[in-house]
Scaffold this motif. Structure first.
Motif, short mmCIF file in Angstrom:
data_model
loop_
_atom_site.label_atom_id
_atom_site.label_comp_id
_atom_site.label_asym_id
_atom_site.label_seq_id
_atom_site.Cartn_x
_atom_site.Cartn_y
_atom_site.Cartn_z
N ALA A 88 -8.70 -7.93 4.59
CA ALA A 88 -7.24 -8.03 4.73
C ALA A 88 -6.53 -8.26 3.40
O ALA A 88 -5.30 -8.24 3.34
N HIS A 89 -7.30 -8.51 2.36
CA HIS A 89 -6.70 -8.62 1.02
C HIS A 89 -7.64 -8.01 0.00
O HIS A 89 -8.53 -8.67 -0.52
N GLY A 90 -7.46 -6.72 -0.24
CA GLY A 90 -8.20 -6.04 -1.29
C GLY A 90 -7.22 -5.26 -2.14
O GLY A 90 -6.00 -5.37 -1.98
N HIS A 91 -7.76 -4.49 -3.04
CA HIS A 91 -6.95 -3.57 -3.85
C HIS A 91 -7.78 -2.31 -4.05
O HIS A 91 -9.01 -2.38 -4.11
N VAL A 92 -7.13 -1.17 -4.16
CA VAL A 92 -7.89 0.07 -4.39
C VAL A 92 -7.23 0.97 -5.43
O VAL A 92 -6.01 0.95 -5.60
N SER A 125 -4.76 -2.95 1.19
CA SER A 125 -4.55 -3.10 -0.24
C SER A 125 -3.21 -3.79 -0.47
O SER A 125 -2.16 -3.25 -0.14
N LEU A 126 -3.28 -4.99 -1.03
CA LEU A 126 -2.07 -5.78 -1.18
C LEU A 126 -1.50 -5.71 -2.59
O LEU A 126 -1.42 -6.70 -3.31
N GLY A 127 -1.12 -4.50 -2.97
CA GLY A 127 -0.41 -4.37 -4.23
C GLY A 127 -1.08 -3.46 -5.23
O GLY A 127 -2.30 -3.30 -5.23
N MET A 180 4.65 -5.36 2.75
CA MET A 180 5.27 -5.77 1.48
C MET A 180 4.49 -6.98 0.98
O MET A 180 3.96 -7.74 1.77
N LYS A 181 4.44 -7.13 -0.33
CA LYS A 181 3.66 -8.24 -0.89
C LYS A 181 4.45 -8.92 -1.99
O LYS A 181 5.07 -8.25 -2.82
N ILE A 182 4.42 -10.25 -1.99
CA ILE A 182 5.02 -11.00 -3.09
C ILE A 182 4.04 -12.04 -3.62
O ILE A 182 3.07 -12.40 -2.94
N THR A 338 -10.69 -10.92 0.21
CA THR A 338 -11.43 -11.24 -1.01
C THR A 338 -10.62 -11.11 -2.29
O THR A 338 -10.97 -11.68 -3.29
N ASP A 339 -9.56 -10.30 -2.23
CA ASP A 339 -8.85 -9.92 -3.46
C ASP A 339 -9.77 -9.12 -4.39
O ASP A 339 -9.64 -9.19 -5.61
N SER A 340 -10.67 -8.35 -3.82
CA SER A 340 -11.54 -7.49 -4.64
C SER A 340 -10.79 -6.21 -5.02
O SER A 340 -9.67 -5.98 -4.58
ZN LIG Z 1 -4.51 -9.51 -4.61
#
Ligand SMILES: [Zn+2]
Length: 432
Positions: A88-92, A125-127, A180-182, A338-340
């Motif tokens: 629920a919190h990654g990036h790509v 992907s959160l941002g 949306m992400k802040i 994970t914020d991976s």
């Molecule tokens: Zn992140």
């Protein structure tokens, strides 16, 4: 109007062949295994998972589910089936190897493929999401696919004034995002924090447009204010102090998920030395020596060891562990993330590390699996994902060992399926 018979014949033959070639118009049944459906309920022993057109048609004990005669049957006796993992919190898209700055459509696909090969079948992907990702989003009706499903948040919304920030929300909206992400953080006192006036405006605008808004935060006081302002997910752990009763009351009242991202903290300091996982074959199946070579450089390691921020994040990891256990035990929904997908946070592998860290924090394997399946889908409203139930996407993992005995058994991958189609593992060594 008269159709030419020849044309009609041509049309029919093309149509029929297409039908026959498609693997999605037939039933497939996975029989004999134990099914952990993601809901947290009692596992189904000697189960049947029946799939058609990428979705689950039926699930139950052998004998309870009618398996059509023409079904493709796969015997998975002795194995365990769980839903595919949802980060629920990654990036790509940005990272290749350990370097950022590689954003492209191909790299988004490559990153999602790595996630998929580790059993992560959906990534939020959160941002840092750009135009190229829009057409690659969740929109998953076009199965089969060899990559994780994707949701995006576009650019992280920033701004000095409400007007500035709201115009960024509008830009993301125009591009076509899912969230949306802040960030509300001063990065250990090194930067200016988004003001309450600004984030309230951003949250209101986002909600007005129909978006959920996961928020990055660090301090307990900010977490409370963000919950009060309408944040839809706390996208990191509270790390500066132990959570208190008023926070627990508030997050439960608002029914908001809490996403610990413990491996984010790990990544800040673990390369101060040679990380033990660098010799783990499960890591090396996707990441090779050439990729990690810069992290073995003694001067780089020394710099990490001496970094003030690395030391602070490391010192506060026990706080994050304690808060996870307290909140889990209080009945707060834990949402896996994970914020991976940020440099040195290794996609796919870090999700397995995260689950192991959650176990160290005191969560049971079942609680961890539920956080990475049902909870992630439910609290971010990802449709028809997260559990194995009729009508839901057939995204699942077949394991050679029982994950309820030990969460590390999630590494014992027999097969990963997205929309009922098996994800192929690499046949050669990792790409450079
Ligand atoms: Zn992140």
């Amino acid at each position: 109007m008269n159709h030419s018979p020849l044309l009609l014949l041509l049309f029919l033959s093309v149509f029929c062949c297409k039908e026959r070639e498609s693997s999605t118009d037939v039933y497939s049944a996975f029989t004999g295994g134990t099914i952990v459906d993601g809901s947290g309920g009692v596992p189904i022993e000697n189960g049947v998972l029946l799939i058609k057109e990428g979705r689950v048609v039926a699930i139950g004990e052998m004998g309870e589910v009618d398996v059509p005669e023409n079904a493709f049957v796969k015997d998975v006796t002795g194995k365990t089936i769980i839903p595919g993992l949802i980060n629920a919190h990654g990036h790509v898209g940005d990272v290749k190897g350990i370097e950022g700055g590689h954003y492209s459509r191909d790299n988004v696909i490559e990153n999602l493929s790595i996630y998929a090969r580790y059993g992560v079948t959906t990534v939020v992907s959160l941002g840092g999401d750009k135009e190229e990702a829009v057409s690659l989003r969740h929109v998953n009706d076009n199965f089969p696919q060899q990559r994780a499903r994707l949701y995006i948040a576009g650019e992280v919304v920033t701004g000095q004034t409400p007007e500035e920030a709201v115009s960024m929300v509008d830009q993301n909206h125009k591009m076509g995002v899912d969230f949306m992400k802040i960030r509300v953080d001063d990065n250990l006192g090194t930067s200016t924090k988004m003001t309450e006036e600004v984030y309230r405006a951003v949250i209101n605008r986002s909600h007005g447009l129909g978006y959920k808004i996961p928020t990055h935060m660090y301090y307990l006081e900010d977490a409370k204010k963000l919950l009060d302002a309408g944040s839809d997910l706390l996208a990191h752990s509270v790390r500066n102090q132990e959570v208190d009763d008023s926070f627990i009351e508030l997050i439960k009242e608002k029914q908001i998920g809490y996403c610990p991202t413990l491996t984010r903290e790990l990544s800040t300091y673990v390369y101060g030395d040679t990380a033990s996982f660098f010799s783990d074959p499960f890591f090396l199946r996707e990441y090779d020596q050439e990729t990690i070579a810069p992290l073995l450089d003694p001067s780089r390691q020394e710099k990490t060891r001496n970094s003030q921020s690395a030391q602070t994040y490391q010192a506060q990891l026990p706080v994050a562990y304690a808060n996870l256990k307290i909140l889990n035990d209080a009945g707060v929904p834990i949402v896996f993330g994970t914020d991976s997908g940020v440099p040195t946070r290794f996609m796919g592998y870090f999700e397995h590390l995260e689950m192991e860290m959650m176990a160290e924090a005191g969560l049971t394997p079942m609680e961890i699996i539920v956080s990475a399946t049902k909870n992630a889908a439910e609290y971010l409203e990802l449709e028809k994902l997260g559990v194995l139930a009729p009508g839901f996407w057939a995204d699942f993992i077949v394991l050679n060992a029982d994950p309820l005995m030990d969460i590390r058994n999630l590494r014992e991958l027999d097969g990963i399926y997205i929309g009922g189609v098996e994800v192929e593992q690499r046949v050669s060594s990792p790409a450079k």
